[in-house]
Design an enzyme around this catalytic site. Structure first.
Site, short mmCIF file in Angstrom:
data_model
loop_
_atom_site.label_atom_id
_atom_site.label_comp_id
_atom_site.label_asym_id
_atom_site.label_seq_id
_atom_site.Cartn_x
_atom_site.Cartn_y
_atom_site.Cartn_z
N LYS A 43 5.53 4.77 -3.25
CA LYS A 43 7.00 4.80 -3.30
C LYS A 43 7.36 5.13 -4.53
O LYS A 43 8.56 4.80 -4.43
CB LYS A 43 7.11 3.42 -2.60
CG LYS A 43 6.31 3.45 -1.37
CD LYS A 43 5.67 3.97 -0.12
CE LYS A 43 7.32 4.76 0.19
NZ LYS A 43 6.32 5.77 1.77
N HIS A 98 -2.98 7.43 -6.40
CA HIS A 98 -2.27 6.38 -6.86
C HIS A 98 -2.88 5.51 -8.08
O HIS A 98 -2.65 4.12 -7.88
CB HIS A 98 -1.73 4.95 -5.84
CG HIS A 98 -0.82 6.06 -4.70
ND1 HIS A 98 0.31 6.19 -5.18
CD2 HIS A 98 -0.31 6.50 -3.60
CE1 HIS A 98 0.88 7.03 -4.65
NE2 HIS A 98 0.76 6.85 -3.40
N SER A 128 11.11 -0.03 -0.51
CA SER A 128 10.35 1.41 -0.16
C SER A 128 9.37 1.10 0.61
O SER A 128 9.21 1.56 2.05
CB SER A 128 10.57 2.44 -0.80
OG SER A 128 10.23 3.24 -0.44
#
Ligand code: A3P
Length: 284
Positions: A43, A98, A128
């Site tokens: 995000k 990630h 988010s």
């Protein structure tokens, strides 16, 4: 209700991920010097930077971004599907990840492959993430922002603690093959960021090509591009669809945090991120 896939103390999404792939990507994936990685805590603007890099690769021509789903153009190395795509891809690869620093493929550290690491105000990352994840079956369902806030502070959310992720990856920031960007700076001056990425990747764009990159990576263009807006997400993951391009602004956390949450977050941030030079985090 979905929970998490726990791997060595870090929670991962339960769909599209398995321990074997995470382990194999760390221990066996072989980096090539020409590979490019877009690395973020979820995000933080991952897909925005992916779109920009894809457009740079094609000198602003939107055919690729309008015909191939964004997750196939730059697959997630730690996901089952992404890993298979990447090990079978020939030539230089565009890779997304990630992963926390200590889970990242070991072979990267002896290669000349490049990482673009994007950070974002963790308060906006939190908000988010709350709105995104709760529409999916990837993770444990957060009943309320209050609940998600507590999980986030403890690191009990997908990919673990923002603080640990960021601290560890920032230790790489002075390396030549590591470009540090922030969502806030990209937002403030997208054109300069595109130029910065071009310089880092050794690419040269004509002014009209640069304008095309800017045009097709805008919030509106991405929101309308079904290859990039996640409308192709399958029903098993998100029965009612997801909203990747939600607001696309900085500081939305101010609309969602209580005063007590804002103060608590400040305190944790000061404690956990102590020692970094002033000015490194553009939102502070
Ligand atoms: P918001 O939920 O705050 O709107 P990621 O790609 O890492 O999952 O990050 C998603 C966030 O990046 C979302 O933030 C999304 O709106 C924002 N984003 C994606 N593309 C963008 C763009 N072209 N311009 C501005 N923000 C963008």
């Amino acid at each position: 209700m979905s929970d998490y896939l726990w791997f060595e103390g870090i929670p991962f999404p339960v769909i599209h991920y398995e321990k074997k792939t995470i382990e194999e990507s760390r221990d066996k994936f072989v980096f090539r010097d020409e590979d490019i990685v877009i690395l973020t805590y979820p995000k933080s603007g991952t897909n925005w930077v992916k779109e920009i890099v894809c457009l740079i690769e094609k000198k602003g021509d939107p055919s690729w971004i309008q015909s191939v789903p964004i997750w196939d153009r730059s697959p997630w190395i730690e996901s089952q599907i992404g890993y298979q795509l990447l090990i079978n891809e020939e030539g230089p690869r565009l890779i997304t990840s990630h992963l926390p620093f200590h889970f990242f493929p070991k072979s990267f550290f002896s290669s000349k492959a490049k990482i673009i690491y994007v950070i974002r105000n963790p308060r906006d990352v939190l908000v988010s993430g709350y709105f995104f994840w709760r529409k999916t079956k990837y993770v444990k369902f957060p009943e309320s922002l209050t609940t998600y806030f507590e999980w986030f502070i403890k690191g009990n959310v997908a990919y673990g603690s923002w603080f640990e992720h960021t601290r560890a990856w920032l230790s790489m920031r002075k390396r030549d093959n590591f470009l540090l960007l922030s969502y806030e700076d990209i937002k403030k001056d997208t054109k300069s960021t595109i130029k910065k990425i071009c310089d880092f990747l050794g690419k040269k764009l004509e002014p009209n090509e640069l304008d095309m990159v800017l045009k097709y990576s805008s919030f509106q263009a991405m929101k309308e591009n079904k290859m990039s807006n996640y409308s192709l997400t399958t029903k098993d993951v998100a029965p009612n669809g997801v909203d990747l391009l939600r607001k696309g602004v900085t500081g939305d956390w101010k609309n969602h945090f209580t005063v007590a949450q804002a103060e608590a977050f400040d305190k944790v941030f000061q404690e956990k991120m102590a020692g970094f030079p002033p000015g490194l985090f553009p939102w502070e």
